[in-house]
Write an enzyme that holds these catalytic residues in place. Structure first.
Site, PDB file in Angstrom:
ATOM      1  N   GLU A 116      20.459  44.235 102.242  1.00  0.00           N
ATOM      2  CA  GLU A 116      19.280  44.040 103.082  1.00  0.00           C
ATOM      3  C   GLU A 116      19.253  45.017 104.249  1.00  0.00           C
ATOM      4  O   GLU A 116      20.291  45.475 104.713  1.00  0.00           O
ATOM      5  CB  GLU A 116      19.268  42.608 103.626  1.00  0.00           C
ATOM      6  CG  GLU A 116      19.049  41.586 102.522  1.00  0.00           C
ATOM      7  CD  GLU A 116      19.059  40.141 103.005  1.00  0.00           C
ATOM      8  OE1 GLU A 116      18.243  39.363 102.505  1.00  0.00           O
ATOM      9  OE2 GLU A 116      19.887  39.777 103.862  1.00  0.00           O
ATOM     10  N   CYS A 129      18.309  48.051 111.515  1.00  0.00           N
ATOM     11  CA  CYS A 129      19.654  47.516 111.316  1.00  0.00           C
ATOM     12  C   CYS A 129      20.045  47.802 109.868  1.00  0.00           C
ATOM     13  O   CYS A 129      19.434  47.289 108.935  1.00  0.00           O
ATOM     14  CB  CYS A 129      19.623  46.018 111.625  1.00  0.00           C
ATOM     15  SG  CYS A 129      21.213  45.223 111.431  1.00  0.00           S
ATOM     16  N   CYS A 140      34.421  36.668 108.446  1.00  0.00           N
ATOM     17  CA  CYS A 140      34.351  36.035 109.765  1.00  0.00           C
ATOM     18  C   CYS A 140      33.698  34.662 109.568  1.00  0.00           C
ATOM     19  O   CYS A 140      32.708  34.543 108.842  1.00  0.00           O
ATOM     20  CB  CYS A 140      33.547  36.904 110.733  1.00  0.00           C
ATOM     21  SG  CYS A 140      34.314  38.516 110.959  1.00  0.00           S
ATOM     22  N   CYS A 390      21.180  38.412 113.392  1.00  0.00           N
ATOM     23  CA  CYS A 390      22.592  38.784 113.244  1.00  0.00           C
ATOM     24  C   CYS A 390      23.344  37.731 112.444  1.00  0.00           C
ATOM     25  O   CYS A 390      23.274  36.550 112.762  1.00  0.00           O
ATOM     26  CB  CYS A 390      23.282  38.847 114.597  1.00  0.00           C
ATOM     27  SG  CYS A 390      22.589  39.999 115.730  1.00  0.00           S
TER      28      CYS A 390
HETATM   29  N1  SAH Z   1      30.665  44.079 110.293  1.00  0.00           N
HETATM   30  C1  SAH Z   1      30.307  44.633 111.535  1.00  0.00           C
HETATM   31  C2  SAH Z   1      28.826  44.894 111.685  1.00  0.00           C
HETATM   32  C3  SAH Z   1      27.847  43.846 111.147  1.00  0.00           C
HETATM   33  S1  SAH Z   1      27.649  42.311 111.923  1.00  0.00           S
HETATM   34  C4  SAH Z   1      30.770  43.736 112.656  1.00  0.00           C
HETATM   35  O1  SAH Z   1      31.171  42.621 112.395  1.00  0.00           O
HETATM   36  O2  SAH Z   1      30.778  44.204 113.781  1.00  0.00           O
HETATM   37  C5  SAH Z   1      26.660  42.516 113.378  1.00  0.00           C
HETATM   38  C6  SAH Z   1      27.007  41.513 114.488  1.00  0.00           C
HETATM   39  O3  SAH Z   1      26.512  40.188 114.204  1.00  0.00           O
HETATM   40  C7  SAH Z   1      28.498  41.364 114.677  1.00  0.00           C
HETATM   41  O4  SAH Z   1      28.838  41.383 116.026  1.00  0.00           O
HETATM   42  C8  SAH Z   1      28.745  40.000 114.094  1.00  0.00           C
HETATM   43  O5  SAH Z   1      29.922  39.451 114.539  1.00  0.00           O
HETATM   44  C9  SAH Z   1      27.518  39.238 114.521  1.00  0.00           C
HETATM   45  N2  SAH Z   1      27.311  37.982 113.779  1.00  0.00           N
HETATM   46  C10 SAH Z   1      27.769  37.653 112.556  1.00  0.00           C
HETATM   47  N3  SAH Z   1      27.364  36.406 112.219  1.00  0.00           N
HETATM   48  C11 SAH Z   1      26.614  35.944 113.243  1.00  0.00           C
HETATM   49  C12 SAH Z   1      25.888  34.730 113.469  1.00  0.00           C
HETATM   50  N4  SAH Z   1      25.842  33.768 112.558  1.00  0.00           N
HETATM   51  N5  SAH Z   1      25.223  34.596 114.629  1.00  0.00           N
HETATM   52  C13 SAH Z   1      25.231  35.610 115.551  1.00  0.00           C
HETATM   53  N6  SAH Z   1      25.887  36.772 115.384  1.00  0.00           N
HETATM   54  C14 SAH Z   1      26.581  36.953 114.250  1.00  0.00           C
HETATM   55 FE1  SF4 Z   2      32.632  39.788 109.947  1.00  0.00          FE
HETATM   56 FE2  SF4 Z   2      30.832  41.760 110.338  1.00  0.00          FE
HETATM   57 FE3  SF4 Z   2      31.794  41.267 107.880  1.00  0.00          FE
HETATM   58 FE4  SF4 Z   2      30.143  39.517 108.998  1.00  0.00          FE
HETATM   59  S1  SF4 Z   2      29.662  41.604 108.415  1.00  0.00           S
HETATM   60  S2  SF4 Z   2      32.069  39.034 107.889  1.00  0.00           S
HETATM   61  S3  SF4 Z   2      30.745  39.672 111.153  1.00  0.00           S
HETATM   62  S4  SF4 Z   2      32.975  41.966 109.645  1.00  0.00           S
END
Ligand code: SAH
Ligand code: SF4
Length: 417
Positions: A116, A129, A140, A390
């Site tokens: 996406e 994005c 995560c 996000c």
């Molecule tokens: N993988 C990379 C980039 C993509 S995520 C990273 O983790 O940095 C973009 C941002 O959204 C990251 O800071 C991530 O931790 C945050 N994020 C992930 N899940 C989220 C959620 N459910 N609510 C708010 N932010 C979230």
């Molecule tokens: Fe963690 Fe970023 Fe991967 Fe989501 S996209 S699992 S926030 S590292």
């Protein structure tokens, strides 16, 4: 400490996309790479170099997807190119528009994998994005993308393709060639002298954030090559100051990111103690907070003009206390980091273990950090109604039932011990 395999990078599939019809897709290739293909196809080296430069400009500056309108190519050259090459785009499966103007596209790769991209219009900017992987291996706990089972690295073409598609959709190519591409008639598209005919809806793509699906530093080479193309002055020409790469903390790749890409850095910190970060960002078990912050301090681009952004998702009762805020300030000061903190209200998704902190709690957290002289704005959630905010990205084909998510969560925690 040995961490189960899921936090290690996934294998890289390919760079040049072979197609069923034998033609090669030029999308995502640099000018020298296009030149090499032209030499392979029979051109002499000098001619190939010149043609490659011209092609690069048509592809990335004008957004052409067809060779016929390339007016500075010899007439006979154009069908010769069309027999051997295409200028593709990712396939659009679905395009959604949020009530707040945010748009989300579900895209499909040639091998049937979905990813996406999201466009977020604001008064003074428009941010795309961009995804770097299909899914993410890092799991995560608060992130929907992390629950996707299938993961593959996106190719440079698939990464640059997102930017190209956004420009298509926004009608942002010079000379209005989009108008002719959209209604599928190319009769009038071969005139390069037409007056600009923008069909943009007033929102321009000005910024790119590598914050879609995936961990960009686990697909380093492809992300680097794609961003180099996006920054190339002969093409899309987006300044590195308008591009931000977000990492969950892949420490060993941070120095290379600075040297070889040089864009702004955002770091998904989300917690100030290893106990909490181990739980919510499992990669912390490999690269702990101290190591991560030391790598941030060494990030050469980091000075006051180009601060590192720390992303901090606000999770109720987990990482949002006054004490957490004070510890965050202490850490930033300890490492002398030119930093800014982005407080992200947690965006819910089906089956998530967490809740968002209350607005009062988030404001209090923000004011403590601001009080210490560190900027800590609260990010306004965008596109929640279409699951574009996000951490809400996950391809439709992968959206699972609650029961299935619970079972996966159990498997995951068993694997992590
Ligand atoms: N993988 C990379 C980039 C993509 S995520 C990273 O983790 O940095 C973009 C941002 O959204 C990251 O800071 C991530 O931790 C945050 N994020 C992930 N899940 C989220 C959620 N459910 N609510 C708010 N932010 C979230
Ligand atoms: Fe963690 Fe970023 Fe991967 Fe989501 S996209 S699992 S926030 S590292």
């Amino acid at each position: 400490m040995q961490i189960p395999g899921h936090i290690d990078p996934v294998p890289i599939p390919r760079t040049v996309t072979p197609r069923a019809d034998g033609r090669t897709d030029l999308l995502g290739l640099s000018s020298p790479q296009i030149g090499d293909l032209l030499v392979e196809a029979g051109l002499d080296v000098r001619q190939a170099k010149l043609r490659a430069k011209q092609l690069f400009h048509w592809i990335y500056h004008h957004g052409l997807t067809d060779f016929a309108p390339m007016t500075d190519m010899a007439k006979a050259m154009r069908p010769w190119l069309a027999e051997r090459f295409v200028i593709g785009r990712p396939q659009v499966i679905e395009a959604q528009l949020s009530t707040d103007g945010t748009r989300k596209w579900l895209l499909r790769s040639d091998d049937g994998q979905d990813y996406e991209m999201v466009f977020i219009p604001d008064d003074d900017r428009g941010t795309l994005c961009v995804s770097s992987q299909v899914g993410c291996t890092l799991n995560c706990r608060f992130c929907f993308t992390g629950t996707m089972r299938l993961v593959r690295n996106l190719t440079p073409g698939e990464i640059v393709g997102q930017v190209m598609l956004a420009r298509d959709a926004l009608g942002e190519w010079p000379n209005g060639n989009m108008a002719s591409q959209l209604d599928d008639s190319d009769d009038n598209s071969d005139s390069d002298d037409e007056a600009p005919e923008y069909t943009a809806d007033g929102r321009m793509l000005t910024n790119i954030v590598m914050m879609g699906m995936g961990e960009p530093l686990y697909n380093f080479e492809h992300v680097r090559d794609a961003l180099k193309i996006v920054m190339d002055g002969a093409g899309l020409a987006l300044s590195k100051r308008r591009i931000t790469l977000s990492t969950s903390g892949v420490v060993p790749m941070m120095a290379r990111a600075s040297e070889e890409i040089g864009v702004n850095l955002a770091v998904s910190l989300h917690a100030v103690t290893n106990a909490v970060r181990d739980e919510i960002v499992p990669l912390n078990r490999k690269y702990a907070i101290d190591e991560l912050l030391a790598a941030c301090a060494a990030y050469p681009g980091a000075n006051n003009a180009r601060r590192i952004t720390f992303e901090y998702v606000m999770l109720k009762g987990k990482n949002d206390s006054d004490e957490d805020a004070r510890e965050l300030v202490r850490l930033i000061n300890q490492y002398k980091l030119p930093a800014k903190v982005n407080l992200i209200p947690f965006n819910p998704w089906p089956g998530a273990d967490y809740e968002c902190s209350s607005p009062e709690r988030i404001r209090r957290f923000s004011s403590i950090v601001f009080g210490a002289g560190i900027s800590a704005p609260i990010r306004t959630p965008r596109g929640r109604d279409i699951m574009a905010a996000c951490g809400q990205l996950k391809s439709a084909s992968e959206r699972k039932s609650r029961a299935e998510l619970d079972r996966m969560a159990e498997e995951k925690s068993a694997a992590l011990g």
